[in-house]
Design an enzyme around this catalytic site. Structure first.
Site, short mmCIF file in Angstrom:
data_model
loop_
_atom_site.label_atom_id
_atom_site.label_comp_id
_atom_site.label_asym_id
_atom_site.label_seq_id
_atom_site.Cartn_x
_atom_site.Cartn_y
_atom_site.Cartn_z
N TYR A 1 -1.44 -0.88 10.45
CA TYR A 1 -1.51 -1.11 9.00
C TYR A 1 -0.27 -0.53 8.32
O TYR A 1 0.37 -1.19 7.49
CB TYR A 1 -2.79 -0.47 8.46
CG TYR A 1 -3.07 -0.76 7.00
CD1 TYR A 1 -3.68 -1.94 6.60
CD2 TYR A 1 -2.71 0.16 6.01
CE1 TYR A 1 -3.94 -2.19 5.26
CE2 TYR A 1 -2.96 -0.09 4.67
CZ TYR A 1 -3.59 -1.27 4.30
OH TYR A 1 -3.84 -1.52 2.97
N SER B 1 0.87 -1.18 0.00
CA SER B 1 0.00 0.00 0.00
C SER B 1 0.91 1.23 0.00
O SER B 1 2.06 1.16 0.46
CB SER B 1 -0.86 0.00 1.27
OG SER B 1 -1.46 1.27 1.47
P1 NAD Z 1 -11.11 -6.70 1.19
O1 NAD Z 1 -11.43 -6.62 2.64
O2 NAD Z 1 -12.25 -6.69 0.22
O3 NAD Z 1 -10.22 -7.95 0.89
C1 NAD Z 1 -9.39 -8.55 1.85
C2 NAD Z 1 -9.40 -10.04 1.61
O4 NAD Z 1 -8.49 -10.65 2.54
C3 NAD Z 1 -10.77 -10.67 1.86
O5 NAD Z 1 -10.98 -11.68 0.89
C4 NAD Z 1 -10.61 -11.32 3.23
O6 NAD Z 1 -11.45 -12.42 3.43
C5 NAD Z 1 -9.14 -11.75 3.13
N1 NAD Z 1 -8.55 -12.07 4.44
C6 NAD Z 1 -8.49 -11.30 5.55
N2 NAD Z 1 -7.88 -11.98 6.55
C7 NAD Z 1 -7.53 -13.20 6.04
C8 NAD Z 1 -6.88 -14.34 6.57
N3 NAD Z 1 -6.47 -14.38 7.86
N4 NAD Z 1 -6.68 -15.41 5.77
C9 NAD Z 1 -7.11 -15.39 4.49
N5 NAD Z 1 -7.75 -14.35 3.93
C10 NAD Z 1 -7.96 -13.25 4.70
O7 NAD Z 1 -10.14 -5.45 0.89
P2 NAD Z 1 -9.41 -4.99 -0.47
O8 NAD Z 1 -9.58 -3.53 -0.56
O9 NAD Z 1 -9.78 -5.83 -1.62
O10 NAD Z 1 -7.87 -5.24 -0.06
C11 NAD Z 1 -7.08 -6.27 -0.63
C12 NAD Z 1 -5.61 -5.98 -0.34
O11 NAD Z 1 -5.25 -4.76 -0.96
C13 NAD Z 1 -5.29 -5.83 1.14
O12 NAD Z 1 -4.03 -6.38 1.43
C14 NAD Z 1 -5.26 -4.33 1.32
O13 NAD Z 1 -4.46 -3.93 2.41
C15 NAD Z 1 -4.66 -3.91 -0.01
N6 NAD Z 1 -4.92 -2.53 -0.39
C16 NAD Z 1 -6.17 -2.10 -0.63
C17 NAD Z 1 -6.38 -0.78 -1.00
C18 NAD Z 1 -7.76 -0.23 -1.30
O14 NAD Z 1 -7.88 0.98 -1.41
N7 NAD Z 1 -8.77 -1.05 -1.47
C19 NAD Z 1 -5.29 0.10 -1.10
C20 NAD Z 1 -4.02 -0.38 -0.83
C21 NAD Z 1 -3.84 -1.70 -0.49
#
Ligand code: NAD
Length: 257
Positions: free
Chosen positions: A162, A149
Site C-alpha cells: 500500500y 494517502s
Molecule cells: P473503501 O474500501 O470503502 O472504498 C474503496 C472503493 O474502491 C470501493 O468502492 C471498492 O469497491 C473500490 N474498488 C476496489 N477495487 C476496485 C477495482 N479493481 N475496480 C473498481 N473499483 C474498485 O475505502 P475508502 O476508505 O473509502 O478508500 C477510498 C480511497 O481512499 C482508497 O484509494 C484509499 O486508499 C484512500 N484512502 C483512504 C483513507 C481512509 O482512512 N479511509 C485514508 C487515505 C487514503
C-alpha cells in the site's frame, strides 16, 4: 454569491468517480453532485451504485451507475466511453478506487502485492490515461484528482505494498501534471490521513485506534466531510493554477516528529 465562491461551482461539468460504491468515493460523488456536476459513479458492484444514483437524483442531481474494474483496460475504456456518451465530455476525474492489505513485509505474497499495486497504481494510471487522452483530444482540459494517502509520503509497518502504491501514485501525479499541462489538464493528489469510513470504523474505535488518535496533533480522526473543501478546491476552477500538488489532509499527523 461573490465571484470567489462561484469559482467552486461545478454546474454542468461531467465527472467520473471510481470506487464510488462505498466510503470516500461515495461521499465524493454526493459532494460533486451537490456542487452541480453530473456524476458517473463507477465500481465493480452495480447495486450500491444504483442506490447512490437514486440518492443523487432524489436531490435533483444527475448520476449514472457504471460497472468498472480499474485493473482491466477493456473495462476502463468501456466505462469512460459510456460515461461520456451519457453525460458529455468528462472534465473531472476522481481516481479513488483502492485496496489495502495489512501483513508483515516477510509475509506479503506476490498475489497480494499485485492486487494492491494493480488497483492503486496501475488502475489509477489506466483511468487517468483514458480520461486524459479524451480531455486532450477534445481540448477542453480538466482536473484529475488522485486519492493517495499519507502512507504515500511516509512509511508505516505491515502495509508495504500500500505504501509503495500510494508513493508511486504521488509521483505519477507529478509526472502527468508536467506532461499534460500543455493540454490544460491539471493533475493533483489528495493525501488523507486516517478518515473514518465503514471499513475502518471498528479498528479506529478500538485500543490500537486510540493510540493512533493520540499521535494526531488535532487529536481526532478525519471524517469524510473533512475532505469536502479540498475536493471542491481541486475539482473546480478555484484551483486553476494548482497542478502537480499533493494536498495533505491529516490533522497534522505527518507533520509531527
Ligand atoms: P473503501 O474500501 O470503502 O472504498 C474503496 C472503493 O474502491 C470501493 O468502492 C471498492 O469497491 C473500490 N474498488 C476496489 N477495487 C476496485 C477495482 N479493481 N475496480 C473498481 N473499483 C474498485 O475505502 P475508502 O476508505 O473509502 O478508500 C477510498 C480511497 O481512499 C482508497 O484509494 C484509499 O486508499 C484512500 N484512502 C483512504 C483513507 C481512509 O482512512 N479511509 C485514508 C487515505 C487514503
Amino acid at each position: 454569491m461573490t465571484q470567489a465562491s462561484n469559482a467552486f461551482d461545478l454546474t454542468g461539468k461531467a465527472a467520473l468517480v471510481t470506487g464510488a460504491s462505498s466510503g470516500l468515493g461515495r461521499h465524493a460523488a454526493l459532494l460533486l453532485a451537490k456542487a452541480g456536476a453530473k456524476v458517473a459513479v463507477a465500481a465493480r458492484r452495480l447495486e450500491p451504485l444504483v442506490e447512490l444514483e437514486k440518492q443523487i437524483e432524489a436531490r435533483d442531481g444527475r448520476a449514472i451507475p457504471l460497472c468498472l474494474d480499474v485493473t482491466d483496460q477493456g473495462s476502463v475504456t468501456e466505462c469512460v466511453s459510456v460515461a461520456e456518451t451519457e453525460l458529455g465530455p468528462l472534465s473531472i476525474l476522481i481516481n479513488n478506487a483502492g485496496v489495502a492489505e495489512t501483513a508483515p513485509a516477510f509475509e506479503v505474497t506476490e498475489e497480494g502485492w499485485d492486487r494492491v499495486m494493480d488497483t492503486n497504481l496501475k488502475g489509477a494510471w489506466l483511468v487517468a490515461q483514458e480520461v486524459g487522452r479524451r480531455m486532450a483530444h477534445l481540448g477542453h482540459g480538466g482536473s484529475i484528482i488522485n486519492i493517495a494517502s499519507v502512507l504515500g509520503l511516509a512509511g508505516s509497518q505491515q502495509i508495504p505494498a500500500y505504501c509503495a502504491s500510494k508513493g508511486g501514485l504521488v509521483n505519477l501525479t507529478r509526472a502527468l501534471a508536467v506532461e499534460w499541462a500543455r493540454h490544460g489538464i491539471r493533475v493533483n493528489a489528495l493525501a488523507p490521513g486516517y478518515i473514518e469510513t465503514e471499513i475502518n470504523a471498528d479498528f479506529l474505535a478500538g485500543p490500537a485506534g486510540d493510540k493512533l488518535r493520540k499521535s494526531i496533533p488535532l487529536r481526532r480522526f478525519g471524517q469524510p466531510e473533512d475532505l469536502d473543501g479540498p475536493l471542491l478546491l481541486l475539482a473546480s476552477d478555484a484551483s486553476r493554477y494548482i497542478s502537480g500538488s499533493v494536498l495533505v489532509v491529516d490533522g497534522a499527523q505527518s507533520a509531527a516528529l
